[in-house]
Design a protein around this motif. Structure first.
Motif, short mmCIF file in Angstrom:
data_model
loop_
_atom_site.label_atom_id
_atom_site.label_comp_id
_atom_site.label_asym_id
_atom_site.label_seq_id
_atom_site.Cartn_x
_atom_site.Cartn_y
_atom_site.Cartn_z
N ALA A 136 0.84 -1.19 0.04
CA ALA A 136 -0.01 0.12 0.03
C ALA A 136 0.77 1.23 -0.04
CB ALA A 136 -0.86 0.09 1.10
N LEU A 142 -6.60 0.61 -4.91
CA LEU A 142 -5.92 -0.30 -5.68
C LEU A 142 -6.82 -0.78 -6.62
CD1 LEU A 142 -3.33 -2.19 -6.24
CD2 LEU A 142 -4.41 -3.69 -4.45
N VAL A 157 -7.01 -7.65 0.41
CA VAL A 157 -7.71 -6.63 0.00
C VAL A 157 -9.30 -6.49 0.65
CG1 VAL A 157 -6.28 -6.02 -2.01
CG2 VAL A 157 -8.32 -7.57 -1.96
N LYS A 158 -10.05 -5.37 0.56
CA LYS A 158 -11.18 -5.29 1.25
C LYS A 158 -12.23 -6.23 0.40
CE LYS A 158 -14.59 -1.73 2.42
NZ LYS A 158 -14.80 -0.26 2.60
N ASN A 176 -10.40 -0.74 -5.10
CA ASN A 176 -10.43 -1.73 -4.16
C ASN A 176 -9.59 -0.83 -2.92
OD1 ASN A 176 -10.41 -4.16 -2.70
ND2 ASN A 176 -10.35 -5.43 -4.44
N GLU A 177 -9.40 -1.75 -1.79
CA GLU A 177 -8.55 -1.07 -1.06
C GLU A 177 -7.74 -2.17 0.03
OE1 GLU A 177 -10.94 1.22 1.79
OE2 GLU A 177 -12.31 2.16 -0.07
N TRP A 178 -6.55 -1.80 0.56
CA TRP A 178 -5.74 -2.84 1.23
C TRP A 178 -6.53 -3.06 2.58
CZ3 TRP A 178 -3.60 0.68 -2.07
CH2 TRP A 178 -2.40 0.04 -2.79
N THR A 179 -6.23 -4.12 3.20
CA THR A 179 -6.58 -4.62 4.55
C THR A 179 -5.63 -4.17 5.44
OG1 THR A 179 -5.85 -6.62 4.30
CG2 THR A 179 -8.10 -6.30 4.15
N ALA A 184 -1.25 -6.50 -0.74
CA ALA A 184 -2.05 -7.34 -1.45
C ALA A 184 -1.26 -8.48 -2.30
CB ALA A 184 -2.64 -6.33 -2.59
N ARG A 197 -2.17 2.30 -8.30
CA ARG A 197 -2.36 2.67 -6.79
C ARG A 197 -2.61 4.14 -6.87
NH1 ARG A 197 2.97 0.67 -3.53
NH2 ARG A 197 3.79 2.12 -5.01
#
Length: 210
Positions: A136, A142, A157-158, A176-179, A184, A197
């Motif tokens: 990230a 993402l 990812v979420k 999308n988004e990172w956790t 990822a 990104r």
């Protein structure tokens, strides 16, 4: 070894370049990119282009005619790939101007997969079949844009996917988004994608890459 290539795109889309220039980095100015480097007080190892947008020809430049079959940026990427043993190529000033040039510059990543486009808000790369891990860093979103029908697995990812078919033109894999792990895991089973990104809509400092 890293190469930093600075093209003639709008300066408002180009971050401060100093953080990206490491020891043993080769710096290539593409046509009007010379002016950007001069403005930021940075030297370059070589200038390449027809210099129609710069207005003069720098000393020692690799000169190409204005009427040619490749863009100045493509010629610069080819020169770097042939003359240097680089594992990382960062391209600045390749977006934000004419849309046809921006799209073409994105598609150049397919021909030069070690390269990434970098702006103040995004980083763009190309992935083909295989497994990769994408950090990230300071980015928030993402996105994956398939160039051909593609099958993806996304973890960390979420919105994860497992061996999922993603068509060209769909929006399933955008934003999308990172956790919490901020890493990822991406597997391209078949196909090829452009990966972006992006910073959040909240104003953040300019990007740095690791």
């Amino acid at each position: 070894m890293r190469a930093v290539i600075v093209a003639a795109g709008p300066v408002e889309d180009i971050p401060s370049l100093t953080p990206f220039i490491e020891e043993n980095t080769v710096v290539i100015a593409v046509d009007g990119g010379v002016a950007t480097l001069v403005q930021q007080g940075l030297a370059f190892d070589l200038a390449i282009g027809d210099f129609d947008s710069l207005g003069y020809t720098p000393e020692g430049a690799v000169i190409h005619p204005a009427e040619k079959d490749e863009t100045d940026l493509e010629l610069a990427l080819r020169h770097v790939s042939e003359q240097y043993e680089v594992t990382d190529v960062l391209i600045f000033g390749a977006t934000g101007g004419r849309l046809d040039m921006t799209l073409q510059n994105v598609y150049l990543l397919k021909q030069f997969p070690a390269a990434r486009l970098v702006t103040k808000r995004e980083e763009v790369r190309f992935l083909q079949e295989g497994h990769d891990q994408i950090k990230a860093d300071q980015y928030h979103y993402l996105s994956f844009i398939p160039l051909v029908p593609t099958r993806l697995t996304l973890r960390g990812v979420k919105y994860p996917l497992t061996d999922h078919d993603v068509p060209v033109g769909g929006s399933l894999t955008v934003s999308n988004e990172w956790t919490d792990h901020q890493l990822a895991d991406v597997t391209v089973h078949t196909g090829e994608v452009i990966v972006l990104r992006s910073l959040s809509d909240v104003e953040l400092p300019p990007p740095t890459l690791r």
